[in-house]
Enzyme design. Sequence first.
Site, PDB file in Angstrom:
ATOM      1  N   LYS A  18      19.735   4.528  96.774  1.00 53.77           N
ATOM      2  CA  LYS A  18      20.975   4.558  97.651  1.00 53.77           C
ATOM      3  C   LYS A  18      21.474   3.191  97.910  1.00 53.77           C
ATOM      4  O   LYS A  18      22.545   2.775  98.078  1.00 53.77           O
ATOM      5  CB  LYS A  18      20.679   5.093  98.888  1.00 53.77           C
ATOM      6  CG  LYS A  18      20.300   6.567  98.853  1.00 53.77           C
ATOM      7  CD  LYS A  18      19.889   7.248 100.166  1.00 53.77           C
ATOM      8  CE  LYS A  18      18.755   6.341 100.713  1.00 53.77           C
ATOM      9  NZ  LYS A  18      17.571   6.750 100.266  1.00 53.77           N
ATOM     10  N   ASP A  60      23.919   0.681 105.607  1.00 52.30           N
ATOM     11  CA  ASP A  60      22.850   1.080 105.107  1.00 52.30           C
ATOM     12  C   ASP A  60      22.044   1.690 106.245  1.00 52.30           C
ATOM     13  O   ASP A  60      22.017   1.653 107.203  1.00 52.30           O
ATOM     14  CB  ASP A  60      21.954   0.013 104.140  1.00 52.30           C
ATOM     15  CG  ASP A  60      20.932   0.711 103.250  1.00 52.30           C
ATOM     16  OD1 ASP A  60      20.930   1.736 103.085  1.00 52.30           O
ATOM     17  OD2 ASP A  60      20.221  -0.422 102.830  1.00 52.30           O
ATOM     18  N   GLU A  61      20.898   2.714 105.654  1.00 52.25           N
ATOM     19  CA  GLU A  61      20.218   3.356 106.637  1.00 52.25           C
ATOM     20  C   GLU A  61      20.713   4.111 107.729  1.00 52.25           C
ATOM     21  O   GLU A  61      20.324   3.618 109.044  1.00 52.25           O
ATOM     22  CB  GLU A  61      19.018   2.412 107.065  1.00 52.25           C
ATOM     23  CG  GLU A  61      18.122   1.687 105.923  1.00 52.25           C
ATOM     24  CD  GLU A  61      17.091   2.646 105.391  1.00 52.25           C
ATOM     25  OE1 GLU A  61      17.025   4.035 105.528  1.00 52.25           O
ATOM     26  OE2 GLU A  61      16.544   2.068 104.366  1.00 52.25           O
ATOM     27  N   CYS A  78       6.584  19.775  94.338  1.00 58.13           N
ATOM     28  CA  CYS A  78       5.502  19.064  94.784  1.00 58.13           C
ATOM     29  C   CYS A  78       5.500  18.548  96.120  1.00 58.13           C
ATOM     30  O   CYS A  78       4.426  18.031  96.577  1.00 58.13           O
ATOM     31  CB  CYS A  78       5.398  17.961  93.729  1.00 58.13           C
ATOM     32  SG  CYS A  78       5.197  18.299  91.907  1.00 58.13           S
ATOM     33  N   SER A 137      15.769   6.717  95.626  1.00 59.88           N
ATOM     34  CA  SER A 137      16.578   7.388  94.764  1.00 59.88           C
ATOM     35  C   SER A 137      17.834   6.496  94.409  1.00 59.88           C
ATOM     36  O   SER A 137      18.662   6.934  93.600  1.00 59.88           O
ATOM     37  CB  SER A 137      17.134   8.641  95.588  1.00 59.88           C
ATOM     38  OG  SER A 137      17.980   8.450  96.558  1.00 59.88           O
ATOM     39  N   GLN A 145      21.012   6.841 108.918  1.00 55.83           N
ATOM     40  CA  GLN A 145      20.218   8.025 109.715  1.00 55.83           C
ATOM     41  C   GLN A 145      19.635   7.186 110.972  1.00 55.83           C
ATOM     42  O   GLN A 145      19.410   8.025 111.984  1.00 55.83           O
ATOM     43  CB  GLN A 145      19.528   8.677 108.692  1.00 55.83           C
ATOM     44  CG  GLN A 145      17.967   7.925 108.677  1.00 55.83           C
ATOM     45  CD  GLN A 145      18.111   6.734 107.375  1.00 55.83           C
ATOM     46  OE1 GLN A 145      19.091   6.546 107.042  1.00 55.83           O
ATOM     47  NE2 GLN A 145      16.763   5.859 107.100  1.00 55.83           N
ATOM     48  N   CYS A 157       9.581  16.084  94.106  1.00 55.71           N
ATOM     49  CA  CYS A 157      10.501  17.029  93.572  1.00 55.71           C
ATOM     50  C   CYS A 157      10.298  18.350  94.411  1.00 55.71           C
ATOM     51  O   CYS A 157       9.309  18.286  95.338  1.00 55.71           O
ATOM     52  CB  CYS A 157      10.292  17.671  92.120  1.00 55.71           C
ATOM     53  SG  CYS A 157       8.751  18.606  91.877  1.00 55.71           S
TER      54      CYS A 157
HETATM   55  P1  ADP Z   1      16.803   3.800  98.176  1.00 59.09           P
HETATM   56  O1  ADP Z   1      17.717   2.935  98.845  1.00 59.09           O
HETATM   57  O2  ADP Z   1      17.161   5.112  97.777  1.00 59.09           O
HETATM   58  O3  ADP Z   1      15.343   3.869  98.893  1.00 59.09           O
HETATM   59  P2  ADP Z   1      16.639   1.798  96.413  1.00 59.09           P
HETATM   60  O4  ADP Z   1      18.042   1.398  95.868  1.00 59.09           O
HETATM   61  O5  ADP Z   1      16.022   0.741  97.243  1.00 59.09           O
HETATM   62  O6  ADP Z   1      16.440   3.266  96.844  1.00 59.09           O
HETATM   63  O7  ADP Z   1      15.588   1.637  95.050  1.00 59.09           O
HETATM   64  C1  ADP Z   1      15.882   2.176  94.020  1.00 59.09           C
HETATM   65  C2  ADP Z   1      14.922   1.708  92.783  1.00 59.09           C
HETATM   66  O8  ADP Z   1      13.575   2.038  93.104  1.00 59.09           O
HETATM   67  C3  ADP Z   1      14.912   2.265  91.377  1.00 59.09           C
HETATM   68  O9  ADP Z   1      16.049   1.632  90.616  1.00 59.09           O
HETATM   69  C4  ADP Z   1      13.617   2.018  90.853  1.00 59.09           C
HETATM   70  O10 ADP Z   1      13.389   0.569  90.230  1.00 59.09           O
HETATM   71  C5  ADP Z   1      12.644   1.950  91.964  1.00 59.09           C
HETATM   72  N1  ADP Z   1      12.022   3.050  92.008  1.00 59.09           N
HETATM   73  C6  ADP Z   1      10.652   3.363  92.406  1.00 59.09           C
HETATM   74  N2  ADP Z   1      10.074   4.414  92.753  1.00 59.09           N
HETATM   75  C7  ADP Z   1      10.922   5.174  92.249  1.00 59.09           C
HETATM   76  C8  ADP Z   1      11.057   6.732  91.803  1.00 59.09           C
HETATM   77  N3  ADP Z   1      10.216   7.400  92.407  1.00 59.09           N
HETATM   78  N4  ADP Z   1      12.010   7.313  91.491  1.00 59.09           N
HETATM   79  C9  ADP Z   1      13.061   6.453  91.222  1.00 59.09           C
HETATM   80  N5  ADP Z   1      13.003   5.044  91.401  1.00 59.09           N
HETATM   81  C10 ADP Z   1      12.052   4.384  91.837  1.00 59.09           C
HETATM   82 ZN    ZN Z   2       7.320  17.271  91.132  1.00 61.42          ZN
END
Ligand code: ADP
Ligand code: ZN
Length: 203
Positions: free
Chosen positions: A22, A89-90, A181, A20, A92, A178
């Site tokens: 983060k 980060d992380e 799903c 997402s 949790q 979502c």
């Molecule tokens: P998190 O730290 O929340 O796991 P990241 O900051 O590491 O997320 O990664 C975000 C990036 O992952 C987005 O900018 C996009 O390029 C990529 N990405 C891959 N799969 C998805 C998805 N299902 N929804 C949104 N972004 C995604």
């Molecule tokens: Zn969905």
Amino acid sequence: MNAMRGNLGWIEVVCGPMFSGKSEELIRRLRRAEIARQRVQIFKPVIDQRYATDHIVSHDDGRIHAESVNNSADVQAKLDVRTEVIGIDEAQFLGDGTVDFVVRLADMGKRIIIAGLDTDYLGRPFHPMPELLAVADEITKTLAICMQCGNPAKHTQRLIANEDLIVVGAAGMYEARCRRCFEPDLAAKEAEKRKKTQLVSAG
Ligand code: ADP
Ligand code: ZN
């Protein structure tokens, strides 16, 4: 962040499912603090060895240097008293001690920026994130894109059969889903299916 006078401490929490953004958002805020020539220290739990131990790496390959830690006591041990901005980060994975610790840091006038999963693979609140959200001054919830239907995704779907709370991995093992799903019992169903296939092929 709002304009602040003096060294008022501050806790920011960025939470949401995997993919997402983060880490991306955490990296963006920390980089800006570095550009502003603030003293920044960044930590990530050693449990997350997906890509590198000395960096936070986002899924779109953004990165920033970070120190590996096992828990909040480790952060405390590695913290320089002069540090003004602390990124984690992380969160949790850092344990319950994190909550009192970050409140103490904020009371000392430091800015703490925390990123972490708000819910686990079953959709349950992932401690200590709920407690960190409660003590935060500012909260950002990030959403991913559902890999099944394209709607905004608030869940982390585990795709493999494993009932441990912590299974570290990324693409292929998890995907964003979502509310509609999301299948929290998918991992359990997969395990059951595998067991049955094994029984059939053994018999
Ligand atoms: P998190 O730290 O929340 O796991 P990241 O900051 O590491 O997320 O990664 C975000 C990036 O992952 C987005 O900018 C996009 O390029 C990529 N990405 C891959 N799969 C998805 C998805 N299902 N929804 C949104 N972004 C995604
Ligand atoms: Zn969905």
